[in-house]
Design an enzyme around this catalytic site. Structure first.
Site, PDB file in Angstrom:
ATOM      1  CG  ASP A   1      -2.199   0.835   0.952  1.00 36.35           C
ATOM      2  OD1 ASP A   1      -2.171   1.679   0.033  1.00 36.35           O
ATOM      3  OD2 ASP A   1      -3.197   0.707   1.690  1.00 36.35           O
TER       4      ASP A   1
HETATM    5  C1  BGC Z   1      -5.182   3.020   0.418  1.00 33.61           C
HETATM    6  C2  BGC Z   1      -5.448   1.923  -0.567  1.00 33.61           C
HETATM    7  C3  BGC Z   1      -5.394   2.438  -1.982  1.00 33.61           C
HETATM    8  C4  BGC Z   1      -4.081   3.149  -2.207  1.00 33.61           C
HETATM    9  C5  BGC Z   1      -3.935   3.692  -3.614  1.00 33.61           C
HETATM   10  C6  BGC Z   1      -3.977   3.855   0.047  1.00 33.61           C
HETATM   11  O1  BGC Z   1      -3.865   4.979   0.828  1.00 33.61           O
HETATM   12  O2  BGC Z   1      -5.004   2.463   1.691  1.00 33.61           O
HETATM   13  O3  BGC Z   1      -6.697   1.317  -0.309  1.00 33.61           O
HETATM   14  O4  BGC Z   1      -5.558   1.390  -2.889  1.00 33.61           O
HETATM   15  O5  BGC Z   1      -3.978   4.223  -1.293  1.00 33.61           O
HETATM   16  O6  BGC Z   1      -4.722   4.770  -3.835  1.00 33.61           O
END
Ligand code: BGC
Length: 749
Positions: free
Chosen positions: A301
């Site tokens: 993530d």
């Molecule tokens: C979130 C994810 C997301 C990623 C990309 C992160 O901050 O936790 O769920 O897929 O950002 O946008």
């Protein structure tokens, strides 16, 4: 020339000659890995965000690319993947153009490996303007209708793909057992069977056509593992989770989705029992790869490798963080704002800290996904997909889903449905807000900017006017959830004189991730004041709740006549609310979570016996689970009556099954949909059994007076639990089957 990808040359050695048997994507990927330099491999494992290549970075508003920055990313750093938008959603043509520019740039690289772009289309294609937004997962779970999940996923896939994007960071498989958590609305609620069923339905719908097909996209199961179990309810804070609980409630949905076949998994940003999941070789390699047999890409993530060093403090340097994560099993780093991962990974490999075999394994998995997605055949937005954007029928799909999500919690004295000639005051902060109907990841990350919503979106007030006429509906509310006018209790009191009924629209404005952290689940004071003021007028009050998690309404609930839980149900939330309140649609949603009374009464439906029995000075009282509204609750304008609960046998043998049947009659005067839920209770077990567990459900439609017999097949594995040795087992003994108020016992031999 730029538009034509001549990858055949790269694979001439393995794919030339029509008579030769088809070469598997695995073999093609392996062959390509062999040709790659360390730098090319590190590039493939690097993912950066759009702001890195956009003109003006994060401030970019129009999707224009800075050519030098693009060259730096694609040619110099050879990045394998990009993600995200900058400020907000972009028009579909801009996305297509953007994809074309990125893939054009790939032509200037040695191996011409296409870039894979990923977006968070978690309830519809969030980041393309005009895309159809569906109910959030929580609301989808209320429908108890996997066919709707499937339909929403299909539309989302088509709108993504026609935007040129082939990788979706969805579905969210986190379970909603911590109602404080700001990502609660992204979950399918508190029950693991629902999460598992809906999650698998979504994965199948996204990927089943074959990833090469312009109707499919690669999924990313997120956030592996245990992300929602934050102890203090704040996003990305420590989780303490015994493995027995992890395996009972957090892992089954990933196991099922991996079995269904998902192309990637995104990792939980938090730590479990002190180990950040991004550094957990046990969870990433031993459990996910070896035990679950997951073959796809494991992506981090946001910034989570860096955070092993600068937030979690388990890596003493940024390089150590890279080494830890990649050796634990990470294939791709969502870096996402610079090239530090690329540099550090190369350094680490040269120093022998990460074996080349691990790098090759990661890169191969990334390339396999790209081959499967057809990117090597044609990386550009596919003309065949263009017609799939914004089809008129998607509006009906969104309406169907929103309607089935609507969960009627209270209807005292049959105040509902409303008569169309009554004078209705539609008030409260959500009455003229679009963002409060859609929630997170809606045209912006936070979802809270109304101007990006499609022009034909309706607020609740507008939907009421359209339904009953401007002469019958009025409001004290202004546009936008936070307008001070919306909290003016005096204005509400005065306006109530003209009203027969007050429909008060309260809850939460959109939020996503940590900006949605809250100190309290209590309804904000100013909203509580509004409700109390409305009640004091003496006019009947109907509450409409548009919220992402259960905000306590215990103090005002006795004073209101009706309550509709509307969740964040996407594009058609307002229409669905008006349809239900005016009786043009018979509600059938059921709560996918427990609507708690207060902070000190957070008990979940699948409670243990010691939570059921509340000891008060040695008097045992069975009020341990006494929420405001229980899990599974939801009213209808008709009445469904259960009878004749029957078991095909009172004994279930190992490897066998029993059939459970029940008659369901629509004893009222209106046609309606209804979900029959089957729960079981294990009377005695080596691990304290839950008071009940949902094991199956089925949604049916019944005409007035109609009766149907519904059958479920129960197998030993449906009764299983995780025992003290962390094995999933079904122990011999007595079980109770529960459907509505009906119960029957059987024995598992
Ligand atoms: C979130 C994810 C997301 C990623 C990309 C992160 O901050 O936790 O769920 O897929 O950002 O946008």
């Amino acid at each position: 020339m730029k538009n034509t990808f001549l990858f055949c040359a790269v694979f001439a050695g393995i794919s030339a000659g029509a008579q030769k048997p088809a070469v598997s994507v695995e073999a093609q990927a392996a062959a390509l890995v062999k040709k790659m330099t360390l730098e090319e491999k590190a590039g493939q494992m690097t993912q950066v965000t759009l702001a890195v290549i956009a003109k003006g970075g994060w401030a970019n508003e129009d999707g224009s690319i800075d050519p030098a920055a693009l060259k730096k990313a694609v040619v110099d750093y050879k990045v394998g993947s990009l993600l995200n938008t900058t400020a907000h959603a972009l028009p579909v043509e801009i996305w297509r153009n953007l994809m074309k520019q990125i893939q054009d740039e790939v032509q200037y690289t040695r191996l011409k490996i296409p870039v894979v772009y990923g977006l968070d289309a978690i309830h519809g294609q969030t980041y393309t303007l005009g895309a159809t937004l569906f109910p959030q997962n929580l609301a989808m779970a209320a429908t108890r209708n996997p066919a709707l999940v499937r339909q929403a996923a299909k539309v989302t896939a088509m709108e993504l793909r026609s935007s040129g994007v082939r990788w979706n960071f969805a579905p969210v498989l986190d379970i909603g057992r911590q109602p404080l958590w700001s990502r609660f609305p992204e979950t399918y609620g508190e029950d693991v069977y629902i999460v598992k069923t809906m999650g698998a339905a979504a994965v199948k719908a996204y990927e089943e056509d074959g990833l090469k097909n312009p109707t499919a996209v690669a999924t990313s199961l997120k956030h592996y593992l245990g992300y929602s179990a934050s102890r203090n309810g704040k996003d990305r804070t420590p989780i303490y989770l015994p493995e027995i609980e992890l395996r009972e409630y957090y892992l089954p949905q990933f196991r099922e989705a991996v079995k269904t076949g998902s192309a990637s998994v995104m990792v939980n940003s938090s730590e479990i029992n002190g180990t950040p999941v991004h550094a957990s070789r046990y969870l990433l390699t031993d459990v996910l790869r070896k035990e679950l047999g997951f073959e796809g890409v494991i992506v981090t993530d946001w910034e989570d490798i860096k955070r092993l060093h600068d937030r979690h403090n388990v890596a003493a340097s940024p390089r150590e963080a890279v080494v830890m994560a990649v050796n634990a099993g990470i294939d791709m780093s969502m870096v996402p704002s610079d090239y530090s991962f690329y540099e550090l990974l190369i350094e680490a490999v040269k120093k022998g800290e990460v074996p080349m075999s691990r790098i090759d394994d990661a890169v191969k998995r990334i390339l396999v996904m790209k081959f499967k997605l057809g990117l090597f055949d044609n990386p550009y937005p596919e003309p065949a997909s263009f017609g799939n954007f914004g089809k008129p029928e998607y509006q009906q799909n969104a309406l169907d889903a929103a309607r089935e999500a609507m969960t009627l919690l209270k209807n005292q004295d049959n105040i509902l449905p409303l008569h169309k000639h009554k004078k209705i005051l539609v008030a409260g902060p959500a009455a003229q807000s679009l963002s409060a109907l859609n929630g997170c990841w809606s045209y912006t990350w936070q979802g809270n900017v109304d101007k990006w919503y499609p022009a034909d979106s309706r607020t609740i007030f507008q939907a009421f006017v359209e339904k009953a006429g401007a002469e019958n509906v009025f409001t004290t509310t202004e546009k936008g959830f936070d307008s001070p006018q919306n909290y003016d209790a005096n204005a509400l009191r005065k306006a109530a004189d003209r009203a027969d009924i007050i429909v008060l629209c309260i809850g939460e404005n959109a939020y996503a991730e940590s900006p949605g952290n809250t100190r309290d689940l209590a309804l904000p004071e100013e909203q509580e004041t509004l409700v109390k003021t409305a009640i004091m007028t003496g006019k009947p009050v109907i509450l409409v709740l548009t919220e992402g998690r259960p905000r306590f309404i215990t103090s005002v609930e006795p004073g209101v006549k009706g309550i509709l839980m509307a969740y964040w149900s996407g594009k058609k939330t307002a229409e669905a609310i008006a349809d239900v309140l005016y009786g043009d649609y018979n509600p059938n949603g059921r709560l996918p979570f427990t609507y708690h009374r207060s902070m000190g009464e957070i008990v979940l439906y699948d409670r243990k016996p010691t939570e059921e029995v509340r000891e008060v000075f040695n008097d045992n009282i069975n009020t341990g689970y006494d929420p405001l509204y229980p899990f599974g609750y939801g009213l209808s304008y008709t009445r469904f009556v259960y009878s004749d609960l029957m078991l095909s046998s009172e004994q279930m043998k190992a490897g066998g099954s029993i059939t459970v049947s029940v008659k369901v009659k629509n004893a009222g005067e209106r046609a309606g949909k209804h979900t029959v839920e089957l729960y079981t209770r294990d009377l005695y077990a080596s691990i304290t059994p839950s008071m009940r567990r949902l094991r199956a459900f089925e949604k049916i439609s019944l005409a007035p007076g109609e009766e149907k017999t519904i059958s479920f097949t129960l197998k030993p594995e449906d009764l299983a639990f995780v025992n003290a040795s962390l094995k999933t087992v079904t122990e011999p003994g007595q079980f109770e089957v529960i459907i509505g108020e009906l119960k029957k016992l059987f024995t598992y031999l």
